[in-house]
Design an enzyme around this catalytic site. Structure first.
Site, PDB file in Angstrom:
ATOM      1  N   ARG A  40       0.857  -1.192   0.000  1.00 49.47           N
ATOM      2  CA  ARG A  40       0.000   0.000   0.000  1.00 49.47           C
ATOM      3  C   ARG A  40       0.886   1.231   0.000  1.00 49.47           C
ATOM      4  O   ARG A  40       1.954   1.248   0.624  1.00 49.47           O
ATOM      5  CB  ARG A  40      -0.978  -0.049   1.177  1.00 49.47           C
ATOM      6  CG  ARG A  40      -0.532   0.559   2.419  1.00 49.47           C
ATOM      7  CD  ARG A  40      -1.589   0.630   3.518  1.00 49.47           C
ATOM      8  NE  ARG A  40      -0.933   1.220   4.674  1.00 49.47           N
ATOM      9  CZ  ARG A  40      -1.533   1.619   5.761  1.00 49.47           C
ATOM     10  NH1 ARG A  40      -2.829   1.462   5.889  1.00 49.47           N
ATOM     11  NH2 ARG A  40      -0.850   2.161   6.745  1.00 49.47           N
ATOM     12  N   THR A  78      -1.274   7.628   0.188  1.00 50.50           N
ATOM     13  CA  THR A  78      -2.670   7.595  -0.279  1.00 50.50           C
ATOM     14  C   THR A  78      -3.428   6.377   0.268  1.00 50.50           C
ATOM     15  O   THR A  78      -4.645   6.318   0.158  1.00 50.50           O
ATOM     16  CB  THR A  78      -2.713   7.494  -1.812  1.00 50.50           C
ATOM     17  OG1 THR A  78      -2.119   6.233  -2.189  1.00 50.50           O
ATOM     18  CG2 THR A  78      -1.929   8.618  -2.476  1.00 50.50           C
ATOM     19  N   ASP A 106       4.096  -2.046  12.109  1.00 53.20           N
ATOM     20  CA  ASP A 106       4.154  -2.530  10.733  1.00 53.20           C
ATOM     21  C   ASP A 106       4.458  -4.037  10.767  1.00 53.20           C
ATOM     22  O   ASP A 106       5.571  -4.451  11.119  1.00 53.20           O
ATOM     23  CB  ASP A 106       5.252  -1.768   9.972  1.00 53.20           C
ATOM     24  CG  ASP A 106       5.254  -2.147   8.493  1.00 53.20           C
ATOM     25  OD1 ASP A 106       5.343  -3.355   8.185  1.00 53.20           O
ATOM     26  OD2 ASP A 106       5.159  -1.246   7.647  1.00 53.20           O
ATOM     27  N   ASP A 164       7.479  -5.314   8.662  1.00 55.94           N
ATOM     28  CA  ASP A 164       8.779  -4.933   9.234  1.00 55.94           C
ATOM     29  C   ASP A 164       9.074  -5.762  10.485  1.00 55.94           C
ATOM     30  O   ASP A 164      10.218  -6.166  10.710  1.00 55.94           O
ATOM     31  CB  ASP A 164       8.787  -3.446   9.618  1.00 55.94           C
ATOM     32  CG  ASP A 164       8.867  -2.536   8.396  1.00 55.94           C
ATOM     33  OD1 ASP A 164       8.894  -3.060   7.265  1.00 55.94           O
ATOM     34  OD2 ASP A 164       8.872  -1.311   8.583  1.00 55.94           O
TER      35      ASP A 164
END
Ligand code: PRP
Ligand code: URA
Length: 211
Positions: free
Chosen positions: A103, A107, A201, A204
């Protein structure tokens, strides 16, 4: 859309360790796999089966076997890859297809960068794996992709979801056979599109930061 949020102390316990920022990648990966196996039990409740006759050492009996075509498990790369082993442990006869999505962090629009799936998914049950349902954009794009290829029903297994993302997926898939199985439904999305309290995340934390 059917939504199932796990209500089990072991799931909450393992999620609590995942959420903790101090948990290192090796532990994070091991716990992700364990959590998915627990969630897979609920996610596969509607798996298509057929009756078969077998002989035990004592008599004949009727049992169940997973029907053909076999279910298709689709981890969304990158973070969904961390969920694959936990899922196929419970569903070893499933086939596996891959969808790579990322993604845009400004945005929040998802884009597909890799795809290795059967062209024809007619009559297939699909199980999508993605730990995070944040805005819902990535999961929705994956679900659309599978329906366009003929999938009959899609079950998504996610560790965490935001209420906003869940609602967006529900609205956009109205009238279709979609089930979402969650480890937990969190409080909200923040302005960065992150789930709060979340776990950060997921990609990550599983595999390290990409530049
Ligand atoms: C993360 C996550 C989902 C997506 C969720 O992937 O694994 O795929 O974001 O966000 P959304 O619901 O707002 O679409 P990311 O794009 O960070 O890629 P990665 O798995 O490679 O880290
Ligand atoms: N992607 C993640 O990995 N975590 C979030 O909280 C949102 C999107």
């Amino acid at each position: 859309m059917r939504v199932h949020v796990a209500d089990h102390p072991l799931v909450t316990h393992k999620l609590t360790v995942l959420r903790d920022r101090r948990t290192p990648s090796p532990t994070f990966r091991a716990l992700t796999e364990e959590l998915v196996t627990l969630l897979a039990y609920e996610a596969t409740r509607g798996v298509r089966v057929e009756s078969i006759e077998i002989e035990t050492p004592v008599s004949t009996t009727t049992g169940l076997a997973i029907s053909d075509p076999k279910p298709l498990v689709v981890p969304i790369l990158r973070a969904g890859l961390g969920m694959l082993e936990g899922m196929v442990k419970l569903l070893p006869s499933a086939e596996v297809g891959f969808l790579g999505m990322v993604r845009n962090e400004k945005t929040f629009e998802p884009s597909v960068y890799a795809e290795r799936l059967p062209d024809d998914l007619s009559n297939r049950q699909c199980f999508v794996l993605d730990p995070m349902l944040a805005t819902g954009g990535s999961l929705l794009a994956a679900i659309e992709f599978l329906f366009q290829r003929g999938a009959v029903d899609v079950t998504a297994v996610c560790l965490l979801a935001s209420p906003e993302g869940l609602e967006a997926v529900e609205e956009a898939t109205a009238g279709r056979e979609v089930t979402i199985v969650l480890g937990a439904l969190d409080e909200r999305l923040n302005e960065m599109g992150y789930i709060v309290p979340g776990l950060g995340d997921a990609g990550d934390r599983l595999y390290g930061t990409v530049g």
